[in-house]
Motif scaffolding. Structure first.
Motif, PDB file in Angstrom:
ATOM      1  N   GLY A 116      15.259  -7.552  -1.792  1.00 12.43           N
ATOM      2  CA  GLY A 116      16.523  -8.114  -2.269  1.00 12.43           C
ATOM      3  C   GLY A 116      16.373  -9.038  -3.461  1.00 12.43           C
ATOM      4  O   GLY A 116      17.355  -9.400  -4.100  1.00 12.43           O
ATOM      5  N   TYR A 117      15.125  -9.449  -3.736  1.00 18.23           N
ATOM      6  CA  TYR A 117      14.909 -10.434  -4.804  1.00 18.23           C
ATOM      7  C   TYR A 117      13.736 -10.027  -5.700  1.00 18.23           C
ATOM      8  O   TYR A 117      12.739  -9.491  -5.201  1.00 18.23           O
ATOM      9  CB  TYR A 117      14.608 -11.810  -4.194  1.00 18.23           C
ATOM     10  N   PRO A 118      13.825 -10.340  -6.983  1.00 22.69           N
ATOM     11  CA  PRO A 118      12.722  -9.997  -7.895  1.00 22.69           C
ATOM     12  C   PRO A 118      11.388 -10.609  -7.451  1.00 22.69           C
ATOM     13  O   PRO A 118      10.340  -9.999  -7.646  1.00 22.69           O
ATOM     14  CB  PRO A 118      13.175 -10.594  -9.233  1.00 22.69           C
ATOM     15  N   GLN A 119      11.423 -11.800  -6.805  1.00 26.25           N
ATOM     16  CA  GLN A 119      10.162 -12.439  -6.372  1.00 26.25           C
ATOM     17  C   GLN A 119       9.388 -11.560  -5.391  1.00 26.25           C
ATOM     18  O   GLN A 119       8.163 -11.605  -5.323  1.00 26.25           O
ATOM     19  CB  GLN A 119      10.394 -13.795  -5.671  1.00 26.25           C
ATOM     20  N   GLU A 120      10.138 -10.785  -4.602  1.00 29.83           N
ATOM     21  CA  GLU A 120       9.464  -9.941  -3.599  1.00 29.83           C
ATOM     22  C   GLU A 120       8.619  -8.850  -4.268  1.00 29.83           C
ATOM     23  O   GLU A 120       7.700  -8.311  -3.656  1.00 29.83           O
ATOM     24  CB  GLU A 120      10.511  -9.335  -2.648  1.00 29.83           C
ATOM     25  N   VAL A 121       8.953  -8.571  -5.522  1.00 28.13           N
ATOM     26  CA  VAL A 121       8.192  -7.569  -6.264  1.00 28.13           C
ATOM     27  C   VAL A 121       6.776  -8.076  -6.569  1.00 28.13           C
ATOM     28  O   VAL A 121       5.818  -7.298  -6.629  1.00 28.13           O
ATOM     29  CB  VAL A 121       8.942  -7.182  -7.563  1.00 28.13           C
ATOM     30  N   GLU A 122       6.630  -9.409  -6.712  1.00 30.79           N
ATOM     31  CA  GLU A 122       5.283  -9.979  -6.949  1.00 30.79           C
ATOM     32  C   GLU A 122       4.342  -9.615  -5.810  1.00 30.79           C
ATOM     33  O   GLU A 122       3.173  -9.297  -6.008  1.00 30.79           O
ATOM     34  CB  GLU A 122       5.365 -11.506  -7.061  1.00 30.79           C
ATOM     35  N   GLN A 123       4.895  -9.664  -4.584  1.00 35.04           N
ATOM     36  CA  GLN A 123       4.110  -9.311  -3.408  1.00 35.04           C
ATOM     37  C   GLN A 123       3.669  -7.842  -3.470  1.00 35.04           C
ATOM     38  O   GLN A 123       2.522  -7.503  -3.172  1.00 35.04           O
ATOM     39  CB  GLN A 123       4.959  -9.584  -2.163  1.00 35.04           C
ATOM     40  N   LEU A 124       4.588  -6.991  -3.903  1.00 33.75           N
ATOM     41  CA  LEU A 124       4.252  -5.561  -4.050  1.00 33.75           C
ATOM     42  C   LEU A 124       3.084  -5.378  -5.002  1.00 33.75           C
ATOM     43  O   LEU A 124       2.165  -4.599  -4.754  1.00 33.75           O
ATOM     44  CB  LEU A 124       5.442  -4.797  -4.636  1.00 33.75           C
ATOM     45  N   ALA A 125       3.147  -6.142  -6.102  1.00 35.59           N
ATOM     46  CA  ALA A 125       2.103  -6.035  -7.129  1.00 35.59           C
ATOM     47  C   ALA A 125       0.756  -6.483  -6.554  1.00 35.59           C
ATOM     48  O   ALA A 125      -0.269  -5.863  -6.807  1.00 35.59           O
ATOM     49  CB  ALA A 125       2.483  -6.864  -8.337  1.00 35.59           C
ATOM     50  N   GLN A 126       0.798  -7.564  -5.757  1.00 38.59           N
ATOM     51  CA  GLN A 126      -0.456  -8.057  -5.167  1.00 38.59           C
ATOM     52  C   GLN A 126      -1.064  -7.044  -4.205  1.00 38.59           C
ATOM     53  O   GLN A 126      -2.270  -6.841  -4.169  1.00 38.59           O
ATOM     54  CB  GLN A 126      -0.196  -9.361  -4.417  1.00 38.59           C
ATOM     55  N   TRP A 127      -0.209  -6.408  -3.414  1.00 36.50           N
ATOM     56  CA  TRP A 127      -0.733  -5.406  -2.469  1.00 36.50           C
ATOM     57  C   TRP A 127      -1.329  -4.194  -3.183  1.00 36.50           C
ATOM     58  O   TRP A 127      -2.236  -3.557  -2.691  1.00 36.50           O
ATOM     59  CB  TRP A 127       0.381  -4.922  -1.541  1.00 36.50           C
ATOM     60  N   GLY A 128      -0.729  -3.835  -4.297  1.00 34.66           N
ATOM     61  CA  GLY A 128      -1.225  -2.655  -5.020  1.00 34.66           C
ATOM     62  C   GLY A 128      -0.657  -1.358  -4.452  1.00 34.66           C
ATOM     63  O   GLY A 128       0.138  -1.367  -3.508  1.00 34.66           O
ATOM     64  N   PRO A 129      -1.100  -0.237  -4.996  1.00 37.83           N
ATOM     65  CA  PRO A 129      -0.455   1.059  -4.723  1.00 37.83           C
ATOM     66  C   PRO A 129      -0.641   1.625  -3.318  1.00 37.83           C
ATOM     67  O   PRO A 129       0.042   2.566  -2.956  1.00 37.83           O
ATOM     68  CB  PRO A 129      -1.093   1.998  -5.758  1.00 37.83           C
ATOM     69  N   ASP A 130      -1.542   1.053  -2.519  1.00 36.81           N
ATOM     70  CA  ASP A 130      -1.815   1.694  -1.224  1.00 36.81           C
ATOM     71  C   ASP A 130      -0.897   1.250  -0.091  1.00 36.81           C
ATOM     72  O   ASP A 130      -1.066   1.673   1.045  1.00 36.81           O
ATOM     73  CB  ASP A 130      -3.272   1.434  -0.812  1.00 36.81           C
ATOM     74  N   TYR A 131       0.049   0.382  -0.391  1.00 39.01           N
ATOM     75  CA  TYR A 131       0.835  -0.182   0.710  1.00 39.01           C
ATOM     76  C   TYR A 131       2.261   0.352   0.807  1.00 39.01           C
ATOM     77  O   TYR A 131       2.635   0.996   1.776  1.00 39.01           O
ATOM     78  CB  TYR A 131       0.822  -1.712   0.627  1.00 39.01           C
ATOM     79  N   VAL A 132       3.052   0.083  -0.225  1.00 39.07           N
ATOM     80  CA  VAL A 132       4.475   0.473  -0.152  1.00 39.07           C
ATOM     81  C   VAL A 132       4.733   1.638  -1.104  1.00 39.07           C
ATOM     82  O   VAL A 132       4.368   1.584  -2.273  1.00 39.07           O
ATOM     83  CB  VAL A 132       5.385  -0.725  -0.520  1.00 39.07           C
ATOM     84  N   ASP A 133       5.392   2.671  -0.585  1.00 36.52           N
ATOM     85  CA  ASP A 133       5.669   3.845  -1.421  1.00 36.52           C
ATOM     86  C   ASP A 133       7.023   3.776  -2.100  1.00 36.52           C
ATOM     87  O   ASP A 133       7.198   4.286  -3.196  1.00 36.52           O
ATOM     88  CB  ASP A 133       5.601   5.113  -0.568  1.00 36.52           C
ATOM     89  N   TYR A 134       7.996   3.193  -1.389  1.00 34.27           N
ATOM     90  CA  TYR A 134       9.309   3.052  -2.023  1.00 34.27           C
ATOM     91  C   TYR A 134       9.955   1.779  -1.502  1.00 34.27           C
ATOM     92  O   TYR A 134       9.587   1.269  -0.435  1.00 34.27           O
ATOM     93  CB  TYR A 134      10.206   4.270  -1.732  1.00 34.27           C
ATOM     94  N   ILE A 135      10.907   1.252  -2.261  1.00 35.91           N
ATOM     95  CA  ILE A 135      11.682   0.104  -1.776  1.00 35.91           C
ATOM     96  C   ILE A 135      13.166   0.466  -1.752  1.00 35.91           C
ATOM     97  O   ILE A 135      13.645   1.231  -2.583  1.00 35.91           O
ATOM     98  CB  ILE A 135      11.457  -1.172  -2.631  1.00 35.91           C
TER      99      ILE A 135
END
Ligand SMILES: Nc1ncnc2c1ncn2[C@@H]1O[C@H](COP(=O)(O)OP(=O)(O)OP(=O)(O)O)[C@@H](O)[C@H]1O
Ligand SMILES: Cc1ncsc1CCO
Ligand SMILES: [Mg+2]
Length: 542
Positions: A116-135
């Motif tokens: 819901g927030y742009p800040q949550e995208v930072e977390q996605l970036a930290q996890w890298g490509p192996d974690y979340v496939d879509y939001i």
């Protein structure tokens, strides 16, 4: 079934809810009808179901999805997803943390996360490509499906901010679907407006619940949505949306033609405008040969919108009840009539920012017009305005051009920034949209843009509501135009006409009082008394 992750089709993402099924329909029959008509991915979301029932349903729906070669995602219940070997899971911010989800389901399952927030995208970036496939990005608009929403609606601009965050953090592996209050009457607009600022990505799909699950005919509902997604063109106004290429020719002849159309078609310009502007705006509108109506009654917006050659001016200078303005915007959008939006004093107070943003999220505008202060803050370039007047400072021309293009691009509109020079940018992109690949590499610098000059005319800034009345002028020309005219050219002509009337009026005025009167006279007489007088210059940027 193992789906190749970057080949998953997220375009029409159905989320189930058995609590809203119409009489005579089952979860199974609704999902089957939807799959037959273009749903490309299904999420089983049954918040109130007991585990045993949920599993039974999941197995049935899984067989159905397999028949159509469509992935089945399970909401929240990792155990159920594992038990039936579903294709993936979807979790929210308050559910099981993503690293644990991934550990449990393994590398091949699809994992989705609500953002819901742009800040949550930072977390996605930290996890890298192996974690979340879509939001799932949301919620976009208010919805009854979420009983106690924790977030407030973000509108298309909120979605665009998250797409920007994905681009800025290089999260290119992650696909996106928009969710929340999406229905056939707003989906084209969401697809049209939701792009990253660099033009590189748009959403990969839309997610719907009630539109299919509660439909008497889920097949027709799905087909309708599928058609909107595939159409790629949003015809939001009854004018020619193709990109104009003739704006560097002699504009006086265009302006003359547009005024003749106004005289012939007699547009009705509904004004929802501030108290200061009402009388002056009505006289300016009449002077141009069009008819003003100052109306702030919810009950009549539909009737007014249906009048041939109607147009709407929304000016937020003194605040009209939100529900009235929203109803008017909806009514004019619905019949594809032009709307001009003037966010007066946009950033003067928090109240005004919230009000203007709410209205900007509620519809599609043919033109957004403001003074330098309003356009700079709308583009996110500057701090607070002191009141409704433009900034005192002299802004760099390039910054104003960039801000005007930014507003045009973000709101997919013709944006106008006023002052001694007027800047006009066309962000309509010919009304086109596409899933996933953004604006096909068209970026801000590519937007058609012109600068209108006519010498310094300080008196134009010395009377109140002169900017507001430029709004009346633009709305009159847009409303009066034949359907084969182009909105950008109409707005450019209106701005030039107004500027020229201002110059001619200033030559014979003693001060700001007589200037107001002379301005009305000059607009009244333009192209009637002396069609050869035409001084404004236009500089074309591309
Ligand atoms: N110094 C100037 N020289 C030439 N034209 C000007 C000048 N100042 C303003 N204008 C013109 O006057 C009109 C109003 O512009 P302005 O930027 O003052 O709008 P505004 O602040 O929104 O006005 P208001 O809120 O009073 O309605 C525009 O058409 C603009 O081109
Ligand atoms: C003076 C004023 N106050 C609110 S709106 C308005 C008109 C100029 O924008
Ligand atoms: Mg203004």
């Amino acid at each position: 079934m193992v789906f190749i992750k970057n080949e998953v089709d997220y375009s029409l993402y159905l989320v189930t809810d058995s609590t809203m099924l119409p009489e005579g329909k089952t979860l199974y029959s609704q999902v089957e009808d939807a799959l037959e008509n273009g749903v490309s991915i299904v999420q089983l979301r049954e918040k109130d179901a007991e585990t045993k029932i949920f599993i039974q349903e999941a197995i049935e729906i899984q067989k159905l999805c397999q028949k159509f070669d469509v992935p089945l995602i399970i909401n929240d219940r990792i155990d159920v997803a594992l038990a039936i070997d579903a294709d993936g899971v979807h979790v929210g911010q308050d559910d099981m943390p993503i690293p644990m989800v991934r550990k449990l389901v393994g590398p091949n399952k699809i994992v989705g996360w609500s953002v819901g927030y742009p800040q949550e995208v930072e977390q996605l970036a930290q996890w890298g490509p192996d974690y979340v496939d879509y939001i799932g990005i949301g919620m976009v608009f208010p919805t009854d499906t979420k009983k106690n929403p924790k977030k407030s609606p973000m509108g298309p601009r909120g979605v665009a901010r998250i797409l920007d965050a994905l681009e800025n953090h290089g999260v290119d592996w992650c696909r996106t679907v928009a969710i929340g209050g999406l229905h056939p009457d707003n989906i084209s607009r969401v697809l049209y407006q939701c792009n990253s600022g660099n033009g590189r990505r748009s959403i990969d799909g839309i997610s719907v619940v009630s539109d299919i699950m509660a439909a008497k005919n889920a097949g027709t509902a799905a087909k309708n949505l599928r058609d909107l997604l595939d159409k790629g063109y949003y015809s939001f106004v009854n004018l020619q949306l193709s990109i104009s290429t003739i704006y560097d020719v002699d504009f006086s002849s265009h302006t003359k033609r547009f005024l003749e159309q106004v005289a012939k078609n007699r547009p009705l310009v509904q004004h929802i405008t501030n108290k200061v502007h009402q009388n002056f705006g009505a006289n300016i509108t009449l002077a141009l040969g069009s008819s003003p109506i100052m109306s702030e009654i919810k009950e009549e917006v539909n009737d007014l919108a249906h009048v041939p050659h109607s147009a709407l001016l929304v000016n937020t200078g003194s605040v009209t009840p939100l529900d009235v303005v929203k109803a008017a915007i909806e009514a004019y959008n619905c019949v594809r009539r032009p709307i001009v939006f003037d966010p007066v004093g946009y950033s003067a107070t928090t109240t005004r920012i919230v009000l203007n943003n709410t209205l900007l999220a509620s519809g599609q505008f043919t033109c957004v017009k403001g003074n330098t202060g309003e356009i700079l803050s709308l583009a996110g370039f500057s701090g607070k305005m002191r009141g409704v007047d433009a900034h005192d400072g002299n802004f760099d021309k390039d910054i104003l051009i960039q801000a005007t293009r930014e507003v045009a691009f973000r709101f997919r509109t013709v944006a106008v920034c006023t002052g001694e020079l007027d800047f006009i940018a066309d962000g309509t992109l010919g009304g086109t949209y596409s899933l996933s690949d953004g604006t096909r590499d068209r970026v801000l610098e590519d937007l058609p843009c012109v600068v209108v000059s006519n010498g310094s005319i300080p008196l134009m800034g010395d009377i109140t509501a002169s900017g507001c009345s430029l709004g009346s002028t633009i709305a009159s020309l847009l409303g009066g135009a034949n359907s084969d005219e182009n909105p950008f050219e109409l707005v450019v002509a209106a701005v030039m006409l107004y500027k020229e009337a201002g110059r001619l009026a200033s030559l014979i005025s003693e001060g700001s009082g007589s200037f107001s009167v002379q301005l009305i006279d000059k607009l009244h007489n333009c192209f009637r008394s002396n069609p050869r007088i035409w001084a404004p210059k236009i500089e074309t940027l591309n």
